[in-house]
Design an enzyme around this catalytic site. Sequence first.
Site, PDB file in Angstrom:
ATOM      1  N   GLY A 138       0.807  -1.217   0.000  1.00 54.01           N
ATOM      2  CA  GLY A 138       0.000   0.000   0.000  1.00 54.01           C
ATOM      3  C   GLY A 138       0.831   1.254   0.000  1.00 54.01           C
ATOM      4  O   GLY A 138       1.649   1.453   0.878  1.00 54.01           O
ATOM      5  N   SER A 139       0.645   2.127  -0.974  1.00 57.04           N
ATOM      6  CA  SER A 139       1.536   3.268  -1.106  1.00 57.04           C
ATOM      7  C   SER A 139       1.034   4.225  -2.184  1.00 57.04           C
ATOM      8  O   SER A 139      -0.115   4.163  -2.594  1.00 57.04           O
ATOM      9  CB  SER A 139       2.944   2.774  -1.435  1.00 57.04           C
ATOM     10  OG  SER A 139       2.885   1.760  -2.425  1.00 57.04           O
TER      11      SER A 139
END
Length: 249
Positions: free
Chosen positions: A207-208
């Site tokens: 997640g980013s």
Amino acid sequence: MAGELKDNRGRGEAQWRWPSIHPEGRKFGLIGVALALLVLLWLDWEIIGWPLLGLAIFTFAFFRDPERVVPQGSNLIVSPADGLVSLIVQVPPPPELQGDDEGGRGLGLEPVTRVSIFMSVFDVHINRAPVAGTVKRVVYIPGRFLNADLDKASEENERQHILIERADGRAIGFTQIAGLVARRIIPFVKPGDLVASGQRIGLIRFGSRVDVYLPAGTDSKVLLGQKVVAGETVLAEIGQQALIEGVSL
């Protein structure tokens, strides 16, 4: 897992196959499988073992590395990440990408269009070069782990700036930003490397976000809320200023 098409040019057809798993993720998936089997077969704890096995399968899926068909065009800027276009704003480039120095021609001081792409845990997390050229800068900045969907994540989160200089001397900058659960940014390139448009250049675990700074005089061809695909979706065409306004439904 999402599949991919394998081009058989000699026969004029394409075949579907499972996408490969990036080596960075194989060790995590195999550890999960080993723990699940240990719990299931030795301890006989099904209530824990099956969720562990499901988590291992999800880990393999997270690190999938499908092939991409990169659009051809000398002035095209392709998306470096899979995900959702969460922000399109005019901002000054970050200091690490601004000025000219031994690290190559920078983006300057004037505001440019920044396209932010949010990657959820369900997206492919292999990042790709938005243009072809020479990697001039790779600058890692330690920081916090705020929700990558927030605007201030560009300035406060752990991040890595990359500057690519094209053959014509024009520079394109982008930033890999760690998110709420991401804890490591892994580069595949270093200053001096030659990269092709759409080439794998790194990944961010779990997640980013990726910010792309379009060069002066160039506007976004994507909309807020649009889903983009790394190495395939055209974010912009250098020198094109026909700004598209709206929100994807």
